[in-house]
Design a protein around this motif. Structure first.
Motif, PDB file in Angstrom:
ATOM      1  N   VAL A  48       0.842  -1.191   0.000  1.00 30.25           N
ATOM      2  CA  VAL A  48       0.000   0.000   0.000  1.00 30.25           C
ATOM      3  C   VAL A  48       0.881   1.245   0.000  1.00 30.25           C
ATOM      4  N   ALA A  49       1.791   1.303   0.957  1.00 28.58           N
ATOM      5  CA  ALA A  49       2.694   2.448   1.064  1.00 28.58           C
ATOM      6  C   ALA A  49       3.874   2.048   1.935  1.00 28.58           C
ATOM      7  N   THR A  57       8.878   8.374   0.502  1.00 32.47           N
ATOM      8  CA  THR A  57       7.699   7.515   0.490  1.00 32.47           C
ATOM      9  C   THR A  57       7.421   6.938  -0.891  1.00 32.47           C
ATOM     10  N   ASN A  58       6.744   5.790  -0.899  1.00 34.55           N
ATOM     11  CA  ASN A  58       6.229   5.181  -2.113  1.00 34.55           C
ATOM     12  C   ASN A  58       4.790   4.759  -1.847  1.00 34.55           C
ATOM     13  N   TYR A  59       3.936   4.913  -2.866  1.00 34.97           N
ATOM     14  CA  TYR A  59       2.538   4.536  -2.733  1.00 34.97           C
ATOM     15  C   TYR A  59       2.103   3.670  -3.910  1.00 34.97           C
ATOM     16  N   VAL A  63      -3.821   4.163  -4.336  1.00 35.32           N
ATOM     17  CA  VAL A  63      -4.060   4.940  -3.126  1.00 35.32           C
ATOM     18  C   VAL A  63      -3.435   6.338  -3.186  1.00 35.32           C
ATOM     19  N   LYS A  64      -2.704   6.626  -4.228  1.00 34.59           N
ATOM     20  CA  LYS A  64      -2.056   7.934  -4.345  1.00 34.59           C
ATOM     21  C   LYS A  64      -3.092   9.051  -4.278  1.00 34.59           C
ATOM     22  N   PHE A  67      -4.165   8.306   0.493  1.00 30.34           N
ATOM     23  CA  PHE A  67      -3.508   7.789   1.700  1.00 30.34           C
ATOM     24  C   PHE A  67      -2.205   8.547   1.928  1.00 30.34           C
ATOM     25  N   THR A  68      -1.855   8.711   3.200  1.00 28.74           N
ATOM     26  CA  THR A  68      -0.601   9.344   3.570  1.00 28.74           C
ATOM     27  C   THR A  68       0.084   8.520   4.638  1.00 28.74           C
ATOM     28  N   ILE A  69       1.333   8.176   4.395  1.00 29.58           N
ATOM     29  CA  ILE A  69       2.123   7.420   5.369  1.00 29.58           C
ATOM     30  C   ILE A  69       3.114   8.361   6.040  1.00 29.58           C
ATOM     31  N   LEU A  80      -0.749   5.384   8.952  1.00 27.99           N
ATOM     32  CA  LEU A  80      -1.321   5.431   7.615  1.00 27.99           C
ATOM     33  C   LEU A  80      -2.664   6.145   7.711  1.00 27.99           C
TER      34      LEU A  80
END
Length: 114
Positions: A48-49, A57-59, A63-64, A67-69, A80
């Motif tokens: 997911v991330a 970060t990678n997503y 979910v780009k 979502f934010t990690i 998350l």
């Protein structure tokens, strides 16, 4: 050994938000990569991330923008934030830590109703 404990899953309506958190404890090797994966019924576990120790970060494309990690290296936690949730986000979400080896949490269920 490293233990990962997740929290924050649950049931939410489409368009809603949830925040997952994961706390790592034990013999944690740094630097490391922390991330979230998910597995829906009948499907393979997917990324997911993820977030590197320095904050990169990678997503997943799916979910780009929604979502934010984030992570706190001092507390060994990863969050998350999930916004604009869709029914297709329904899955068991797993926390992951990669240092000298990979560690996994027990998983937390996220269910998004339409």
């Amino acid at each position: 050994q490293v233990q990962l404990v997740e929290s924050g899953g649950g049931l939410v309506q489409a368009g809603g938000s949830l925040r997952l958190s994961c706390a790592a404890s034990g013999s944690i090797f740094s630097p490391n990569v922390m991330g979230w994966y998910r597995q829906a019924p009948g499907k393979q576990r997917e990324l997911v991330a993820r977030i590197l120790y320095g904050g990169s970060t990678n997503y997943a494309d799916s979910v780009k923008g929604r979502f934010t990690i984030s992570r706190d290296n001092a507390k060994n936690t990863v969050l998350l934030q999930m916004n604009s949730l869709k029914p297709e986000d329904t899955a068991v979400y797993y926390c992951n830590l990669n240092g000298l080896r990979a560690y996994w949490g027990q998983g937390t269920q996220v269910t998004v109703s339409s």
